[in-house]
Design a protein around this motif. Structure first.
Motif, mmCIF file in Angstrom:
data_model
loop_
_atom_site.group_PDB
_atom_site.id
_atom_site.type_symbol
_atom_site.label_atom_id
_atom_site.label_comp_id
_atom_site.label_asym_id
_atom_site.label_seq_id
_atom_site.Cartn_x
_atom_site.Cartn_y
_atom_site.Cartn_z
ATOM 1 N N ASP A 128 0.761 -1.699 -0.034
ATOM 2 C CA ASP A 128 0.102 -0.057 0.112
ATOM 3 C C ASP A 128 1.113 1.603 -0.001
ATOM 4 O O ASP A 128 0.577 2.266 -0.303
ATOM 5 C CB ASP A 128 -0.659 0.061 1.439
ATOM 6 N N ASP A 145 5.898 1.457 -14.230
ATOM 7 C CA ASP A 145 7.135 2.175 -14.515
ATOM 8 C C ASP A 145 8.247 2.169 -13.211
ATOM 9 O O ASP A 145 9.625 1.907 -13.555
ATOM 10 C CB ASP A 145 6.856 3.977 -13.857
ATOM 11 N N GLY A 172 3.093 4.841 -12.423
ATOM 12 C CA GLY A 172 2.363 3.230 -11.847
ATOM 13 C C GLY A 172 3.265 2.378 -11.908
ATOM 14 O O GLY A 172 4.481 2.176 -12.466
ATOM 15 N N GLU A 173 2.752 1.466 -12.181
ATOM 16 C CA GLU A 173 3.332 -0.142 -11.348
ATOM 17 C C GLU A 173 4.136 -0.265 -12.508
ATOM 18 O O GLU A 173 5.429 -0.838 -12.297
ATOM 19 C CB GLU A 173 2.319 -1.031 -11.254
ATOM 20 N N TRP A 209 2.124 1.748 -3.387
ATOM 21 C CA TRP A 209 1.041 1.945 -4.749
ATOM 22 C C TRP A 209 0.877 3.590 -4.236
ATOM 23 O O TRP A 209 0.425 4.493 -5.692
ATOM 24 C CB TRP A 209 -0.121 1.673 -4.414
ATOM 25 N N ALA A 210 1.312 4.251 -2.905
ATOM 26 C CA ALA A 210 0.892 5.588 -3.002
ATOM 27 C C ALA A 210 1.864 6.475 -3.240
ATOM 28 O O ALA A 210 2.159 7.657 -4.073
ATOM 29 C CB ALA A 210 0.335 5.897 -1.088
ATOM 30 N N TRP A 211 3.559 6.205 -3.149
ATOM 31 C CA TRP A 211 4.472 6.356 -3.181
ATOM 32 C C TRP A 211 4.613 6.895 -5.081
ATOM 33 O O TRP A 211 4.899 7.693 -5.221
ATOM 34 C CB TRP A 211 5.553 6.074 -2.731
ATOM 35 N N LEU A 212 4.019 5.564 -5.992
ATOM 36 C CA LEU A 212 3.723 5.872 -7.451
ATOM 37 C C LEU A 212 2.682 6.805 -7.476
ATOM 38 O O LEU A 212 3.193 8.105 -8.101
ATOM 39 C CB LEU A 212 3.728 4.133 -7.880
ATOM 40 N N GLY A 213 1.552 6.300 -6.507
ATOM 41 C CA GLY A 213 0.689 7.742 -7.110
ATOM 42 C C GLY A 213 1.056 9.632 -6.973
ATOM 43 O O GLY A 213 0.656 10.091 -7.836
ATOM 44 N N ASP A 214 1.689 9.266 -6.275
ATOM 45 C CA ASP A 214 2.548 10.964 -5.594
ATOM 46 C C ASP A 214 3.376 11.278 -6.545
ATOM 47 O O ASP A 214 2.767 12.465 -6.744
ATOM 48 C CB ASP A 214 2.930 10.990 -4.465
ATOM 49 N N GLY A 239 2.553 10.612 -9.606
ATOM 50 C CA GLY A 239 2.392 10.814 -11.302
ATOM 51 C C GLY A 239 3.068 9.059 -12.157
ATOM 52 O O GLY A 239 2.425 9.085 -13.378
#
Length: 329
Positions: free
Chosen positions: A89, A104, A101-102, A92-97, A99
């Protein structure tokens, strides 16, 4: 050159059934060897034990602050995590921050080592992804640095600006030019060094102060690991349990029987390598050294799982013991 030294023995009844040999080095504040067993000049791959060095450019470059990374995220950048929900989790949140995705990530998919999440994926007929890889936190850190530098997406290439900075930091802290690299299981280059060099690097972390950006970055990463042991590995793992047991030491494992420890209160760093790659030997050896250095209680439950640890049969009866070799520890 000195031969590998006996590190740990497994006894079954009155017979010594197995012996693990390897190398161990303890370095003091000036990088000098305080004690060594085996060959301090043996060249090894530190594998994941050096993740705090790989995370160093993330912090000293200003990328961590530019993207508002928390201390928990810095611990995750140094982690070989279980892929449990709290790890996945967070990635996932870090990648979202960022901009991103998985897809990358370049670490490759891996089934979670956390049984609860692993079985949940099986029940859902879902495939594991790269976020579940035990190195996904380190790779999120690489992506953060790459974005900060405006560098390209192939951040694991040895000539990429991210890895060039990692190598420069690695060679500076170990004090010796790396003779080369191999690719780790997560596809990142892993730079080779000597046992002395690896222990010297850990001593540099242990003595870091507020002198300059590099020292401040080392101190920040060490504190993040000590303050967030569950993120660095996970429930039941030696890194997590031994850090919780000491409360003051940053401890990190690497594949193929490597272990390091950073002791800020003593200005000491240490490195262990089991020549046969056995994790149980490295865990026993690092526990023995931490006991000798006065930072680990020999009677703590986390210690006794790895040092003078009982071997039990399937009925639960004690039939043997894993213990340090005579003269070690």
């Amino acid at each position: 050159m000195p031969d590998p030294h006996p590190l740990a023995e497994l006894w079954r009844g009155d017979l010594r059934e197995s012996v693990h040999v390897g190398h161990a080095v303890i370095c003091g504040p000036d990088g000098e060897v305080l004690d060594a067993r085996g060959d301090p000049e043996a060249v090894i791959y530190p594998r994941s034990s050096c993740k705090m060095i790989q995370a160093l450019p993330l912090v000293e470059s200003g990328a961590a602050d530019a993207f508002g990374l928390s201390e928990a995220q810095l611990a995750l950048a140094c982690a070989s995590h279980e892929g449990a929900a709290l790890h996945a989790d967070a990635v996932w949140a870090w990648l979202g921050d960022l901009g991103l995705g998985e897809d990358d990530l370049l670490c490759g998919p891996e089934p979670p080592r956390d049984k609860a999440l692993k079985f949940s994926l099986i029940r859902e007929h879902a495939a594991p992804c790269q976020v579940h890889n035990n190195c996904s936190g380190k790779h999120a850190g690489f992506l953060t640095l790459a974005k900060h530098l405006g560098a390209g997406p192939d951040y694991v290439a040895p000539d990429h600006p991210v890895q060039q900075r990692v190598r420069a930091a690695f060679e500076d802290l170990t004090g010796v030019p790396s003779p080369g690299y191999g690719f780790d299981g997560c596809s990142a280059p892993n730079f080779a060094t000597t046992m002395h060099g690896l222990a010297r690097a850990m001593a540099r972390f242990a003595t870091a102060d507020e002198t300059d950006a590099r020292d401040r970055a080392m101190r920040r990463l060490t504190c993040a690991m000590i303050d967030h042991p569950l993120l660095v590995a996970g429930e039941g793992r030696a890194c997590t349990e031994l850090m919780e047991a000491t409360g003051t030491v940053a401890i990190k494992t690497g594949a193929e029987g490597v272990f390091v420890a950073i002791l800020p209160d003593k200005g000491i760093g240490l490195a262990v390598k089991a020549a046969d790659g056995a994790t149980r030997a490295a865990e026993c050896a690092v526990a023995a050294l931490l006991i000798r250095l006065g930072v680990l209680d020999p009677d703590h439950a986390a210690t006794r799982k790895r040092w003078n640890a009982p071997v039990r049969n399937r009925r639960g009866a004690e039939v043997g013991m894993l213990r340090p070799a005579p003269g070690f520890g």
